[in-house]
Write an enzyme that holds these catalytic residues in place. Structure first.
Site, PDB file in Angstrom:
ATOM      1  N   SER A 195     -21.684  67.329  57.471  1.00 56.40           N
ATOM      2  CA  SER A 195     -21.509  67.782  56.048  1.00 56.40           C
ATOM      3  C   SER A 195     -22.263  69.013  56.589  1.00 56.40           C
ATOM      4  CB  SER A 195     -22.278  66.751  55.251  1.00 56.40           C
ATOM      5  OG  SER A 195     -22.230  67.398  54.153  1.00 56.40           O
ATOM      6  N   HIS A 401     -16.347  62.788  50.185  1.00 56.71           N
ATOM      7  CA  HIS A 401     -17.413  62.870  50.918  1.00 56.71           C
ATOM      8  C   HIS A 401     -18.248  62.646  51.884  1.00 56.71           C
ATOM      9  CE1 HIS A 401     -19.373  66.916  51.996  1.00 56.71           C
ATOM     10  NE2 HIS A 401     -20.746  66.031  51.785  1.00 56.71           N
TER      11      HIS A 401
END
Ligand SMILES: *[C@@H]1O[C@H](CO)[C@@H](O)[C@H](O)[C@H]1NC(C)=O
Length: 434
Positions: A195, A401
Site C-alpha cells: 500500500s 487490501h
C-alpha cells in the site's frame, strides 16, 4: 460536511487519548514452554502478543532480531527492525544473505509483517527462505515518532507532522536503504512494499532516480499510486475536503492521525476477542478501512491486530491521498493555494510524479476486490512505470487490501509467488543474484 467533522472528531479523540504504558517483556516460563511444545503457526497467546512490541514479539518466537536507528536528512529518527536469519531453516548467523527490505502501509508499522506469527507473517517467512529481512518504519508511526529537534507532542506547533508520503518516499526510504546497504555491505537489495509502502517507493523512484539502481526488484502488494477508482469509504468521504481537513486540524493544533494508543489494545482485548458479542463490530471497523473479505479473516487474531494497528500517521498523509482521489492524478502534495504551491514547486499546480523515471524492475500484485488499489488504477500505473515487468492478480477474487498482511492464505496466494520471483531474478537476466 458532517462526515468531515466526524473524521476530525476521531482524530481529536485519538490524539487526546494518547497514553504511554510500558510494554511488558515475555515471561521466561512462556519461552521455556515454547521450546518443548509444537511450534504454533499463528499466535500461542493472543493477549500477550497484543502487548509486546515488535522486537519483543520476534524474540518471543525465538527469531533473531536487531533494532537499528536511522536519521533522515531532515532530522527524523526512524527505527528499523531486522530479522537477520531464520529459526528453523537458513539459521546460521553471520552468513551473507540477499537483503529484502519490507515497507508497511498507511497507519501501519513493521508489526504488520510479524504479528500474525511464524509461518504466517511475511517477515518470518522471508527469513526462513534465506533472506536478511529489514523492516522499515515511516516517520510519525509508533516506532519512528522522534526527531532530533522537533517534538511530536508539542502543544503549540505541528511542525513535526508536516509531511506526507512525499517525504516518506523522498527522504525516509533513501535514508533507510543507504543504511541497510552500508550495514550489510551489499550493493543492492530487493524491496517489498504494501500500500503506502508502494506509493512511497514510486515517489522515491521518480524523485530520486539514482535509487532505482540500488533495487534489484520491487514487489508492490496492493499498489497505490492512482486512486481515481478508489472505493474506500473513509478516504472517499474526506477527498473533497482534503485541504480543509488539514487547515482545520492545524488550527486546533493536530498534526497526527490515529496514533498508536493503549486504548486500541484495551478495546481490542475487551471487545474483539473470541466469544464477545462485539467481535463482529471489530471486524466491520477493520473492513471499513481495509475492505471486506470473510474468507481471509481470522477473527481470533483481532486483539493482536488492534494491539499494533493503527500505529499512527500524519493528517497530511491522509489529506495527500484524499487529493489524489479528488484530482485523479498522482501528484506532489497540494499546499492548498496557487501561491503556496508556487513557493514550493515554482508552478501553481503540484507537479505529477514522473513514473517513467521509476526504472527498477517492478512487479505488481493486486486483486479484484481491493477498494484502495482498483484494477483500473493498477493498469494505469503498470502502463506508465518505467520498467514494469509483471502484473499478478491474486487468484482469489475476494482478496482485499488488508489480506496482504493478515489474510489466512496470504502465504499461498501472494508471498510464495513474490519469493519465487525474487529467487528467479537472475534467470530473467536482471542481476547476478546468488
Ligand atoms: C486463527 O488464529 C488462531 C489463533 O492464533 C489460530 O489458532 C487458528 O488456527 C487460526 N485460524 C485459521 C482458520 O487460520
Amino acid at each position: 460536511m458532517r462526515i468531515m467533522v466526524r473524521v476530525e472528531l476521531l482524530a481529536v479523540i485519538a490524539t487526546c487519548l494518547t497514553v504511554v504504558v510500558a510494554r511488558s517483556s515475555p515471561q521466561p516460563s512462556k519461552i521455556q514452554e515454547l521450546f518443548t511444545n509444537v511450534e504454533p503457526r499463528y499466535s500461542d497467546d493472543i493477549f500477550e502478543d497484543a502487548n509486546l512490541d515488535v522486537p519483543a514479539l520476534i524474540r518471543k518466537y525465538r527469531y533473531p532480531v536487531e533494532i537499528h536507528t536511522v536519521i533522515t536528512e531532515d532530522g527524523y529518527i526512524l527505527e528499523m527492525h531486522r530479522i537477520p536469519h531464520g529459526r528453523d531453516a537458513n539459521n546460521v548467523p553471520n552468513q551473507k544473505k540477499p537483503v529484502v527490505f519490507v515497507m508497511h502501509g498507511l497507519l501501519c508499522s513493521s508489526a504488520d509483517f510479524v504479528l500474525m506469527g511464524p509461518g504466517s507473517g511475511l517477515g518470518y517467512i522471508l527469513a526462513e527462505e534465506g533472506f536478511d529481512v529489514w523492516m522499515g518504519n515511516a516517520r510519525g508511526n509508533y516506532y519512528s515518532r522522534r526527531h532530533v529537534t522537533l517534538n511530536p507532542d508539542a502543544i503549540l506547533s505541528t511542525a513535526f507532522w508536516k509531511f506526507s508520503y512525499d517525504e516518506i518516499g523522498n527522504k525516509d526510504l533513501p535514508a533507510m536503504i543507504d543504511y541497510v546497504l552500508e550495514a550489510t555491505g551489499e550493493k543492492r537489495l530487493h524491496y517489498v512494499g504494501h500500500s503506502q509502502g508502494t506509493t512511497s517507493f514510486f515517489v522515491m523512484g521518480a524523485m530520486r532516480p539514482e535509487y532505482n539502481d540500488k533495487i534489484i526488484s520491487m514487489h508492490a502488494l496492493a499498489p497505490v499510486a492512482y486512486m481515481a477508482h478508489n472505493r474506500n469509504l473513509l478516504l472517499n468521504a474526506i477527498a473533497p475536503f482534503s485541504n480543509n481537513i488539514e487547515s482545520i486540524a492545524y488550527l486546533v493544533g493536530i498534526g497526527e492521525f490515529m496514533p498508536h494508543t493503549i486504548i486500541f489494545t484495551w478495546a481490542g482485548e475487551a471487545m474483539c476477542r473470541d466469544e464477545v458479542v462485539f467481535q463482529p463490530i471489530c471486524s466491520n471497523i477493520l473492513f471499513l478501512i481495509g475492505g471486506w473479505n470473510e474468507n481471509q479473516h481470522n477473527a481470533t487474531m483481532m486483539p493482536v491486530i488492534f494491539g499494533h494497528t493503527p500505529a499512527g500517521s500524519s493528517v497530511r498523509q491522509l489529506a495527500h491521498y484524499g487529493q489524489g482521489i479528488a484530482d485523479k492524478g498522482f501528484r506532489r502534495y497540494d499546499y492548498g493555494s496557487a501561491l503556496a504551491n508556487y513557493r514550493e514547486y515554482k508552478v501553481f499546480k503540484p507537479p505529477s510524479y514522473d513514473l517513467s523515471k521509476v526504472t527498477t524492475p517492478v512487479f505488481l500484485h493486486y486483486s479484484d476486490s481491493d477498494p484502495l488499489a482498483h484494477v483500473q488504477d493498477v493498469d494505469r500505473l503498470f502502463s506508465e512505470l518505467g520498467r514494469a515487468i509483471g502484473k499478478f492478480r491474486v487468484p482469489e477474487s475476494t482478496f482485499s487490501h488488508i489480506d496482504y498482511m493478515y489474510g489466512i492464505n496470504a502465504k499461498e496466494l501472494v508471498y510464495d509467488r513474490v519469493i519465487n520471483l525474487i529467487k528467479s531474478m537472475n534467470i530473467y537476466g536482471f542481476d547476478d543474484y546468488v
